[in-house]
Motif scaffolding. Structure first.
Motif, short mmCIF file in Angstrom:
data_model
loop_
_atom_site.label_atom_id
_atom_site.label_comp_id
_atom_site.label_asym_id
_atom_site.label_seq_id
_atom_site.Cartn_x
_atom_site.Cartn_y
_atom_site.Cartn_z
N GLY A 177 14.89 5.27 -8.92
CA GLY A 177 13.77 6.00 -9.30
C GLY A 177 12.61 4.94 -9.86
N SER A 178 12.65 3.70 -9.48
CA SER A 178 11.73 3.10 -9.92
C SER A 178 11.15 2.29 -8.53
N VAL A 179 9.83 1.97 -8.57
CA VAL A 179 9.30 1.37 -7.55
C VAL A 179 9.35 -0.28 -7.85
N ILE A 180 9.50 -1.09 -6.94
CA ILE A 180 9.59 -2.65 -7.20
C ILE A 180 8.53 -3.49 -6.44
N LEU A 181 7.69 -4.31 -7.10
CA LEU A 181 6.83 -5.37 -6.24
C LEU A 181 7.60 -6.69 -6.71
N GLU A 182 8.13 -7.17 -5.30
CA GLU A 182 8.80 -8.54 -5.82
C GLU A 182 7.72 -9.73 -5.88
N ILE A 183 8.11 -10.58 -6.94
CA ILE A 183 7.22 -11.69 -7.06
C ILE A 183 7.88 -12.89 -6.56
N PRO A 184 7.42 -13.35 -5.50
CA PRO A 184 8.56 -14.71 -4.99
C PRO A 184 8.83 -15.96 -5.86
N VAL A 234 0.98 -1.29 0.08
CA VAL A 234 0.05 0.04 0.07
C VAL A 234 0.90 1.40 -0.16
N ASN A 235 0.58 2.28 -0.92
CA ASN A 235 1.63 3.31 -1.25
C ASN A 235 2.90 3.20 -1.42
N SER A 236 3.49 4.20 -2.11
CA SER A 236 4.92 3.96 -2.45
C SER A 236 5.92 3.70 -1.35
N SER A 237 5.56 4.12 -0.13
CA SER A 237 6.51 4.14 0.78
C SER A 237 6.75 2.79 1.32
N THR A 238 5.88 1.34 1.00
CA THR A 238 6.11 0.38 1.44
C THR A 238 6.56 -0.58 0.31
N LEU A 239 6.80 0.01 -0.85
CA LEU A 239 7.26 -0.81 -1.95
C LEU A 239 8.99 -0.49 -2.02
N PHE A 240 9.42 -1.37 -2.65
CA PHE A 240 10.99 -1.35 -2.62
C PHE A 240 11.26 -0.34 -3.75
N SER A 241 12.29 0.61 -3.39
CA SER A 241 12.56 1.62 -4.63
C SER A 241 14.08 1.64 -4.81
N THR A 242 14.41 1.81 -6.27
CA THR A 242 15.56 1.62 -6.74
C THR A 242 15.73 2.53 -7.98
N GLY A 262 -0.60 -19.25 -15.10
CA GLY A 262 -1.66 -19.17 -15.79
C GLY A 262 -2.73 -18.30 -14.91
N ASP A 263 -3.59 -17.15 -15.26
CA ASP A 263 -4.37 -16.45 -14.34
C ASP A 263 -4.06 -15.75 -13.29
N SER A 264 -2.47 -15.83 -13.18
CA SER A 264 -1.99 -14.99 -12.19
C SER A 264 -2.09 -13.42 -12.61
N SER A 265 -2.27 -12.56 -11.75
CA SER A 265 -2.73 -10.85 -12.08
C SER A 265 -2.04 -10.16 -11.24
N ILE A 266 -1.71 -9.01 -11.80
CA ILE A 266 -1.11 -7.76 -11.05
C ILE A 266 -2.06 -6.75 -11.30
N THR A 267 -2.42 -6.12 -9.96
CA THR A 267 -3.52 -4.99 -10.10
C THR A 267 -2.67 -3.75 -9.67
N ALA A 302 -0.58 -2.08 -4.88
CA ALA A 302 -0.26 -2.72 -5.94
C ALA A 302 -0.60 -4.29 -5.20
N LEU A 303 -1.17 -5.22 -6.09
CA LEU A 303 -1.39 -6.47 -5.53
C LEU A 303 -1.14 -7.41 -6.63
N ALA A 304 -0.58 -8.62 -6.40
CA ALA A 304 -0.17 -9.57 -7.25
C ALA A 304 -1.00 -10.77 -6.42
N LYS A 305 -1.72 -11.51 -7.31
CA LYS A 305 -2.42 -12.75 -6.79
C LYS A 305 -2.58 -13.78 -7.82
N GLY A 306 -3.14 -14.97 -7.32
CA GLY A 306 -3.27 -16.09 -8.17
C GLY A 306 -1.77 -16.70 -8.27
N LEU A 307 -0.53 -16.21 -7.50
CA LEU A 307 0.56 -16.69 -7.69
C LEU A 307 0.66 -18.07 -7.46
#
Length: 634
Positions: free
Chosen positions: A160-167, A150-158, A172-177, A354-359
């Motif tokens: 000038g980019s904001v990163i959401l790690e995908i473990p 939730v919000n940019s402050s809890t995302l990893f930044s490097t 199929g049917d995985s989604s990023i919102t 940012a939310l990744a689900k169906g992983l």
């Protein structure tokens, strides 16, 4: 006296020559390929025709030599491979070294082997460590079904980019919102699906780049969505723009258009009105109002909140913005969803969440109550051939798909009784945690065969050969079938159908008799003229499911061992090419086409249904058990 002696000498030499010639004529002939496969059958006129055809083959196919590939020695060092029970997932692995050493190797072979050596070294270390500690801590299982921020402050930044790690990659049917607000102080923003860095490739591949150019009030820039992909070896591919004012691209991806027609129409209207307003020197007020009207169909606007979901299909990525499908992007070669390790967001974008689900997430083996019922049954008599071996293509992180098959058609009585055997063929993953979960799964269910390479699409043909090795040398079977982990197979109907067919020289499935190679370089199935110079392919069966007879499988194993058969990166077409050689060198082929093999979806009275997600697979099984009807599920 001298004349008499000379005559005797001449006669003696003549006798020696005659005896030598007779001895040479009686030398045993070299065993033919057909004789190797059929040692008890009498060969009459076949030898001469095989010899003639062999000569023709040698002129059209240059036998490759063996090469040393970096990482191969480590992968096949016997001291690094498990023994006894733990070594069962490596039965096919152990017989593939020559295949991987060919000078005419498939694309990405060297890369797949090199990365597999690194992956196996890491996995072996992990296995040894866990074995020493006797158990696995639950908090060490980090393949999660979802990750969010939730919000940019809890995302990893490097940088000038904001990163959401995908473990553990995407399936199929995985989604990023992503819920965010575009910042008009910059021209646009980008969302990138990025792979992991390799040991020798510090710049990771970009599996999908989704760039957005925002509309401007002064019409200096046209709003557009640009999609592309990048690898270190090939650079950027051909970009796909939406809207696209060039020639329209009518190709569909999973049945969806590549660019929403409403977006294209809106952009064309905007361009036309812009020119009209400029020519008539409209006032600033009316100019702004008209611009807002025509750009309202573009899904991204300065200062306006949006919700973008990019989800994984069978053929490509699909983007839905504010509930409306906008774009689709076909997977590029070498760039597949399982490779994704992070989502990178950059440019003018204020991120709300940012939310990744169906992983992908593996099943907790400690909580699996029916594990013993799902474990592969012991083959009762290995000296007696199976009726059918089914080899299933799967990727390392497709945990849920494999469990769905184990709880559905792999519970047919013929499978549980050991008449039919089912094995998953899986390459190593670049993710350490995925490989460890896959290892635990292989040990628990005893139905996984690991491959000594990383699972790139272009290497699927190697799995086809591995299935033939398994069905002829390790678990001998009368018939060998290949299928995918998103296919539902009615095993009972397959067996019933095979009983009506001649068991020699058989190819059974949905057979394509007239198809041509794809020459579009950006197409997933692109084939260059160097790879296949002909205008059409020989008959082949669609990859989601087909059956071959044992004699064909043996011909393929022998042909690749001796390097007399061509490697080809489209695995189902490759099978057709090899069967064409079998037809030339051994015997006639029975091409049995059955339209009940559905390569794209499901129809009532199916034998095989493809593109079935885990929920649909379990639904199909339930319908068969309760209603005894082969009906499809929505």
């Amino acid at each position: 006296m001298k004349k008499w002696t000379g005559g005797v000498l001449i006669i003696g030499l003549a006798c020696i020559l005659l005896v030598s010639y007779s001895f040479i004529q009686k030398q045993p002939q070299k065993q033919s390929t057909y004789e190797f496969f059929h040692p008890n059958e009498k060969i009459t006129n076949l030898n001469s025709s095989i010899q003639t055809r062999d000569e023709k083959l040698q002129t059209s196919f240059r036998r490759p030599h063996l090469v040393n590939v970096d990482g191969l020695n480590y992968l096949f060092n016997s001291t690094h491979l498990p023994k006894e029970e733990e070594g069962k997932p490596f039965l096919a692995w152990g017989q593939m070294r020559l295949l991987l050493s060919r000078s005419d190797s498939l694309p990405e072979t060297a890369q797949g082997i090199k990365e597999a050596a690194v992956a196996w070294k890491e996995l072996k270390s992990e296995i040894d460590e866990k074995r020493a500690s006797k158990f696995v801590h639950k908090d060490e299982r980090n393949c999660s079904y979802s990750v969010s921020a939730v919000n940019s402050s809890t995302l990893f930044s490097t940088n000038g980019s904001v990163i959401l790690e995908i473990p553990c990659g995407l399936v199929g049917d995985s989604s990023i919102t992503i819920i965010a607000i575009p910042d008009g102080n910059q021209d646009g923003f980008g969302i990138e699906f990025v792979g992991s860095e390799g040991k020798d490739d510090p710049d990771p591949p970009v599996i999908l780049q989704y760039n957005v150019v925002l509309p401007r009030d002064n019409f200096t820039k046209e709003p557009v969505i640009v999609q592309n992909a990048w690898t270190d070896g090939s650079g950027w591919g051909k970009e796909e723009r939406c809207p696209n004012h060039g020639s329209p691209n009518n190709a569909l991806v999973d049945g969806l258009v590549k660019c929403n027609v409403e977006l294209t129409r809106s952009s064309m209207e905007e361009s036309s009105k812009s020119k009209h307003l400029s020519a008539n020197k409209s006032t600033n007020g009316s100019d702004l109002n008209d611009h807002n009207h025509v750009s309202s169909n573009f899904p991204f606007l300065d200062g306006s909140l949006f919700a973008a979901t990019i989800w994984v299909g069978e053929e490509g990525f699909h983007a839905t913005i504010n509930g409306r499908h906008e774009t689709s992007f076909t997977y590029r070669e070498k760039l597949e969803p399982w490779l994704v390790s992070r989502i990178r967001m950059k440019g003018g974008l204020h991120i709300i969440s940012a939310l990744a689900k169906g992983l992908p997430v593996s099943e907790d083996l400690d909580m699996t109550m029916d594990l013993d019922d799902l474990k592969a049954p012991v083959i009762p008599n290995k000296s007696k051939r199976l009726v059918l071996l089914i080899g299933v293509f799967s990727s390392g992180n497709n945990f849920e798909r494999r469990m769905a098959l184990r709880r559905s058609w792999m519970k047919y009585e013929a499978v549980r009784a050991g008449v039919v055997a089912v094995r998953f063929f899986i390459g190593l993953h670049k993710n350490k945690q995925v490989n460890f979960e896959l290892w635990r799964e292989a040990q628990a269910y005893q139905d996984v065969q690991l491959m000594p390479f990383v699972d790139y699409y272009s290497l699927l043909t190697l799995k086809t050969i591995a299935i033939c090795i398994m069905g002829t040398k390790i678990l001998p079977a009368k018939y060998i079938m290949k299928t995918d982990d998103d296919a539902f197979v009615r095993v009972d109907e397959i067996l019933a159908s095979l009983k009506t067919k001649n068991p020699d020289g058989l190819l059974y499935g949905m057979v394509s008799l007239d198809s041509k190679p794809q020459r579009d370089k950006d197409n997933k199935w692109y084939i260059s003229t160097e790879e296949w110079p002909h205008d059409s392919y020989p008959p082949w069966a669609h990859g989601p499911g087909y059956v071959i007879s044992r004699d064909i499988a043996k011909f393929i194993v022998r042909g690749h061992h001796e390097r007399n058969l061509k490697l080809f990166k489209l695995e189902d077409v490759a099978m057709g090419i090899w069967i064409e050689q079998f037809k030339k060198h051994v015997r006639e082929v029975q091409y049995h086409n059955d339209e009940r093999f559905h390569n794209a979806g499901c129809e009532p009275n199916y034998i095989l249904a493809h593109y079935q997600n885990p929920r649909m697979v379990l639904c199909l099984w339930e319908k068969l058990q309760n209603e005894h009807k082969p009906d499809c599920c929505d």
